[in-house]
Design a protein around this motif. Structure first.
Motif, PDB file in Angstrom:
ATOM      1  N   THR A 137      14.472  60.027 -36.971  1.00 38.53           N
ATOM      2  CA  THR A 137      15.214  58.808 -36.686  1.00 38.53           C
ATOM      3  C   THR A 137      14.569  57.414 -36.704  1.00 38.53           C
ATOM      4  O   THR A 137      15.026  56.418 -36.403  1.00 38.53           O
ATOM      5  CB  THR A 137      15.871  58.829 -35.400  1.00 38.53           C
ATOM      6  N   GLY A 138      13.215  57.351 -37.390  1.00 36.14           N
ATOM      7  CA  GLY A 138      12.406  56.365 -37.580  1.00 36.14           C
ATOM      8  C   GLY A 138      12.071  55.945 -36.194  1.00 36.14           C
ATOM      9  O   GLY A 138      11.578  54.592 -36.090  1.00 36.14           O
ATOM     10  N   ASN A 139      11.901  56.624 -35.032  1.00 37.72           N
ATOM     11  CA  ASN A 139      11.628  55.994 -33.957  1.00 37.72           C
ATOM     12  C   ASN A 139      10.169  56.022 -33.409  1.00 37.72           C
ATOM     13  O   ASN A 139       9.821  56.683 -32.593  1.00 37.72           O
ATOM     14  CB  ASN A 139      12.594  56.659 -32.795  1.00 37.72           C
ATOM     15  N   VAL A 140       9.351  55.675 -34.634  1.00 33.25           N
ATOM     16  CA  VAL A 140       7.730  55.813 -34.259  1.00 33.25           C
ATOM     17  C   VAL A 140       7.258  54.532 -34.871  1.00 33.25           C
ATOM     18  O   VAL A 140       7.685  54.008 -35.842  1.00 33.25           O
ATOM     19  CB  VAL A 140       7.317  57.080 -35.084  1.00 33.25           C
ATOM     20  N   GLY A 141       6.274  54.002 -34.108  1.00 36.11           N
ATOM     21  CA  GLY A 141       5.616  52.811 -34.500  1.00 36.11           C
ATOM     22  C   GLY A 141       6.465  51.357 -34.425  1.00 36.11           C
ATOM     23  O   GLY A 141       6.130  50.579 -34.960  1.00 36.11           O
ATOM     24  N   VAL A 142       7.412  51.416 -33.682  1.00 36.93           N
ATOM     25  CA  VAL A 142       8.218  50.523 -33.301  1.00 36.93           C
ATOM     26  C   VAL A 142       8.152  50.060 -31.866  1.00 36.93           C
ATOM     27  O   VAL A 142       8.148  51.029 -31.142  1.00 36.93           O
ATOM     28  CB  VAL A 142       9.511  50.734 -33.712  1.00 36.93           C
ATOM     29  N   PRO A 143       8.145  48.929 -31.117  1.00 34.33           N
ATOM     30  CA  PRO A 143       8.143  48.738 -29.741  1.00 34.33           C
ATOM     31  C   PRO A 143       9.583  49.340 -29.386  1.00 34.33           C
ATOM     32  O   PRO A 143      10.482  49.048 -29.905  1.00 34.33           O
ATOM     33  CB  PRO A 143       8.107  47.058 -29.786  1.00 34.33           C
ATOM     34  N   GLY A 144       9.475  49.960 -28.026  1.00 34.96           N
ATOM     35  CA  GLY A 144      10.709  50.392 -27.498  1.00 34.96           C
ATOM     36  C   GLY A 144      11.054  51.826 -27.992  1.00 34.96           C
ATOM     37  O   GLY A 144      12.136  52.284 -27.925  1.00 34.96           O
ATOM     38  N   SER A 145      10.249  52.375 -29.024  1.00 36.60           N
ATOM     39  CA  SER A 145      10.599  53.918 -29.529  1.00 36.60           C
ATOM     40  C   SER A 145       9.764  54.836 -28.863  1.00 36.60           C
ATOM     41  O   SER A 145       8.930  54.679 -27.841  1.00 36.60           O
ATOM     42  CB  SER A 145      10.817  53.541 -30.779  1.00 36.60           C
ATOM     43  N   GLY A 146       9.534  55.853 -29.761  1.00 38.51           N
ATOM     44  CA  GLY A 146       8.429  56.677 -29.747  1.00 38.51           C
ATOM     45  C   GLY A 146       8.469  57.986 -28.661  1.00 38.51           C
ATOM     46  O   GLY A 146       9.743  58.187 -28.152  1.00 38.51           O
ATOM     47  N   VAL A 147       7.549  58.734 -28.729  1.00 31.52           N
ATOM     48  CA  VAL A 147       7.403  59.908 -27.837  1.00 31.52           C
ATOM     49  C   VAL A 147       6.425  59.384 -26.690  1.00 31.52           C
ATOM     50  O   VAL A 147       5.289  59.349 -27.015  1.00 31.52           O
ATOM     51  CB  VAL A 147       6.951  61.067 -28.558  1.00 31.52           C
ATOM     52  N   ASN A 148       7.020  59.501 -25.451  1.00 31.47           N
ATOM     53  CA  ASN A 148       6.322  58.971 -24.336  1.00 31.47           C
ATOM     54  C   ASN A 148       5.994  59.878 -23.308  1.00 31.47           C
ATOM     55  O   ASN A 148       7.016  60.018 -22.351  1.00 31.47           O
ATOM     56  CB  ASN A 148       7.060  57.673 -23.791  1.00 31.47           C
ATOM     57  N   PRO A 149       4.828  60.754 -23.421  1.00 30.67           N
ATOM     58  CA  PRO A 149       4.886  61.586 -22.281  1.00 30.67           C
ATOM     59  C   PRO A 149       4.213  60.607 -20.896  1.00 30.67           C
ATOM     60  O   PRO A 149       3.192  59.898 -21.096  1.00 30.67           O
ATOM     61  CB  PRO A 149       3.479  62.377 -22.682  1.00 30.67           C
ATOM     62  N   LEU A 150       4.741  60.951 -19.870  1.00 38.10           N
ATOM     63  CA  LEU A 150       4.537  60.295 -18.614  1.00 38.10           C
ATOM     64  C   LEU A 150       3.566  61.047 -17.919  1.00 38.10           C
ATOM     65  O   LEU A 150       3.848  62.246 -17.379  1.00 38.10           O
ATOM     66  CB  LEU A 150       5.854  60.036 -17.580  1.00 38.10           C
ATOM     67  N   ARG A 151       2.461  60.462 -17.620  1.00 35.35           N
ATOM     68  CA  ARG A 151       1.415  61.265 -16.939  1.00 35.35           C
ATOM     69  C   ARG A 151       1.738  61.370 -15.285  1.00 35.35           C
ATOM     70  O   ARG A 151       1.931  60.330 -14.688  1.00 35.35           O
ATOM     71  CB  ARG A 151       0.118  60.485 -17.136  1.00 35.35           C
ATOM     72  N   GLY A 152       1.545  62.614 -14.930  1.00 35.01           N
ATOM     73  CA  GLY A 152       1.681  62.859 -13.476  1.00 35.01           C
ATOM     74  C   GLY A 152       0.696  62.157 -12.480  1.00 35.01           C
ATOM     75  O   GLY A 152       0.722  62.005 -11.550  1.00 35.01           O
ATOM     76  N   GLN A 153      -0.646  62.296 -12.802  1.00 37.34           N
ATOM     77  CA  GLN A 153      -1.660  61.730 -11.898  1.00 37.34           C
ATOM     78  C   GLN A 153      -2.406  60.515 -12.674  1.00 37.34           C
ATOM     79  O   GLN A 153      -2.473  60.356 -13.786  1.00 37.34           O
ATOM     80  CB  GLN A 153      -2.476  63.024 -11.845  1.00 37.34           C
ATOM     81  N   ASN A 154      -2.719  59.592 -11.641  1.00 44.64           N
ATOM     82  CA  ASN A 154      -3.260  58.439 -11.702  1.00 44.64           C
ATOM     83  C   ASN A 154      -4.162  58.345 -13.023  1.00 44.64           C
ATOM     84  O   ASN A 154      -4.149  57.415 -13.963  1.00 44.64           O
ATOM     85  CB  ASN A 154      -3.645  57.595 -10.667  1.00 44.64           C
TER      86      ASN A 154
END
Lengths: 502, 135
Positions: A137-154
């Motif tokens: 869907t072209g959702n890479v390399g553009v602000p507000g897109s991407g695949v964003n893994p949220l890290r559990g630990q600091n």
């Protein structure tokens, strides 16, 4: 805190799709909420791509210019029409179509996930499938897109960046490449370093049982609560000849140690953390450590001296960072002076005049063109049966952090969430005959625990949830040590259990 | 009263909220958020507001401990580190570098993670280095 940014987006008109076996708080604010069976992510993600391709919603310009392997992807996802996905994942076909249309037609669109995607025997496949969807869907390399893994630990990000992994030196430089090894041997002034892949945490614990690993040195980790199949993990750690634990409290792991070294908390030392958005930020000493406790960096340098090893003569963490940047290109331009800025620096920051990188893959991927890696759905390693008829999925809650060593010693947090519990759907509660009972016994092939019961329709019938923070009801006594073959991550999100009244 | 404000980064979770730690006479008396920080934007979650209490808990480890017959005994740093150095050296010499493993930490700093993996790779000469990223 990430959710607050999502909600800011919602106020500005963004759409929210939540796909989670548990009806999390954000589900209530979502435009679409879908509830799959745990362990079916590849199937429903392929289903979403099936709809996007069939309805002509793919970003064909992006796919043509910036990717390869589309035909192979198409071939695989064509095997996942929404009606078939409904059979596998339990998501209604129309709901899946609606989610596919909303994701593909709203740009930019970001995918956010945490361990719900990764803690599976198919964790690597799940991540690849998320990446396929974003590229389609072209959702890479553009602000507000991407695949964003949220890290559990600091500082999971920083621990990985700085080489706390068995396959890479700092900056993800692979240990099996001879030139990379030679570079570090020269930088560190030593010879004969290992060119072999090392073992992961779970593999080291397993190797301890066989006697292949005889000593383990643990700095600020608590595998005796965080590892899968705890009864087995304890057996393995007890088989070690020598266990050293460096920590701020007598954790469940430290209690098994031969030597315990008192470390300093984050309030008592200088340094840096790297947060989930690759943001390097300062940690600053506010107060002195109690008693004879010392900062972990000082303990390691003192130990190196006790071993007669040169190369650990650092006066401060700032001096350590000055050594790091020389051999670590992604951190090349980092200095404590630059980190005085409140927003820190986001890597890659290769040179002292580079501004840092807020988002990746702008214009091109690190390998050039993006490659679609299509994957087929595979079931989880342990599925429910007559003896163990429910799926257990484990996770975190807002009030506690990982094994609770710190948060469970904090009065306000402990008041909010003082005891372990299992979430179970009213239909399952009735079938089991709970009759309003307040405690249950949850057992798997590996162990059994007794916990409080929360009957709630926010969980899927057939699935139960237990947070893993609690030593008095450790979810990991039940979990399965089946690993993803590439990442070595355990399948915490799916195992088979039985729930009985007590 | 000696008062200072120390800007640091929260220990809980990967968001990396900035904390303004209020220190009076060498003790933490409060934590405030930071409006200028792009992630936390002047807010904190309940863990962040309470991110100092554990550090002064009476259970904190204050002295190195060595297991002897009958349980842990307090030891000096010199004694504890000499024992660790001697045992790790002996096990490496007997069974090879890969018979030793190191767990670095997602809760420790970048500099500490760098140093421990350097100790494992350059001094012991093993790549058995990992932390709980997967857990």
């Amino acid at each position: 805190m990430v959710a607050s940014h999502v909600l800011t987006g919602k106020e500005r008109g963004a759409k929210i799709i939540v796909i989670d076996p548990r009806e999390i708080q954000m589900s209530r604010l979502a435009d679409i909420y879908l509830r799959p069976w745990p362990g079916t992510d590849v199937a429903w993600l392929n289903g979403i791509m099936n709809v996007i391709i069939n309805e002509g919603l793919a970003d064909t310009a992006f796919v043509e210019e910036r990717t390869e392997g589309f035909d192979e992807l198409r071939q695989v996802v064509m095997e996942y029409p929404p009606e078939k996905v409904e059979q596998i994942a339990g998501i209604p076909a129309d709901g899946l179509r609606a989610a596919a249309r909303m994701y593909a037609q709203t740009k930019p669109a970001a995918i956010l996930y945490a361990m719900g995607i990764t803690q599976h025997t198919t964790g690597t496949d799940n991540v690849k499938t998320c990446a396929n969807l974003a590229m389609l869907t072209g959702n890479v390399g553009v602000p507000g897109s991407g695949v964003n893994p949220l890290r559990g630990q600091n500082n999971v990000q920083g621990a990985c960046d700085l080489g706390g992994l068995p396959n890479v030196y700092p900056g993800y430089q692979v240990v099996t490449i001879p030139d990379v090894k030679a570079k570090y041997e020269a930088a560190w002034g030593v010879e004969g370093m290992s060119g072999k892949l090392g073992l992961t945490v779970t593999e080291m614990i397993e190797a301890a049982d066989k006697g292949d690993v005889r000593a383990i040195y643990v700095m600020g980790e608590n595998p005796m609560l965080s590892d899968p199949d705890l009864n087995h993990a304890r057996h393995c750690l007890e088989a070690l000849d020598f266990l050293v634990v460096q920590d701020i409290f007598m954790t469940e792991t430290a209690a098994l140690a031969d030597v315990v070294l008192p470390g300093a908390s984050y309030l008592e030392k200088d340094g840096t953390f790297t947060n989930t958005d690759r943001r390097i930020q300062r940690v600053r000493k506010a107060v002195e450590a109690p008693g004879q406790a010392k900062a972990d960096w000082e303990i390691i340098c003192d130990l190196a001296r006790a071993m007669g090893a040169p190369g650990f003569e650092f006066a401060s963490p700032a001096a350590v960072m000055e050594e790091v940047v020389v051999t670590t290109p992604i951190y090349g331009g980092v200095s404590y002076d630059r980190l005085e800025a409140v927003e820190g620096l986001q890597w890659p920051v290769p040179t002292a005049d580079h501004p840092g990188t807020p988002y990746l893959h702008k214009g091109k991927f690190s390998r050039g063109v993006g490659k679609f890696n299509p994957v087929q759905y595979q079931a989880a390693a342990e599925l429910p049966d007559e003896e163990y008829p429910l799926i257990l999925t484990t996770g975190r809650m807002m009030f506690h952090f990982h094994t609770g060593t710190m948060t469970r010693r904090t009065e306000k947090l402990e008041q909010e969430a003082p005891e372990p519990y299992v979430e179970i759907h009213p239909d399952d509660a009735q079938r089991i005959g709970l009759n309003g009972g307040k405690r249950v016994r949850v057992s798997s092939r590996r162990g059994a625990i007794e916990v409080a019961v929360r009957v709630t329709s926010t969980i899927r019938p057939g699935v139960v949830f237990i947070p893993f923070h609690y030593v008095e009801g450790p979810a990991n006594a039940l979990t399965h040590a089946a690993l993803d073959p590439i990442a070595g991550i355990p399948e915490f999100k799916v195992c088979a259990v039985r729930v009985e009244p007590v | 009263m000696d008062y200072k404000n120390v800007r640091t980064t929260c220990i809980y979770c990967g968001c990396g909220c900035t904390l303004n730690v209020q220190v009076a006479d060498g003790e933490v008396v409060g934590i405030l958020p930071c409006p200028e920080h792009p992630i936390s934007r002047g807010s904190l979650c309940i863990k962040g507001w309470n991110a100092a209490e554990f550090a002064t808990h009476p259970d904190r480890l204050r002295v190195p401990l060595i297991r002897r017959e009958g349980g842990f005994e307090e030891a000096s740093w010199e004694e504890a580190l000499a024992l660790v150095a001697e045992r790790l050296g002996a096990i490496r010499d007997d069974s090879g570098p890969d018979s030793i493993g190191f767990f670095t930490s997602a809760k420790c700093t970048n500099e500490e993670n760098y140093l421990l993996q350097k100790l494992a790779r350059a001094v012991i000469k093993t790549n058995n280095v990992d932390h709980c990223a997967r857990l």
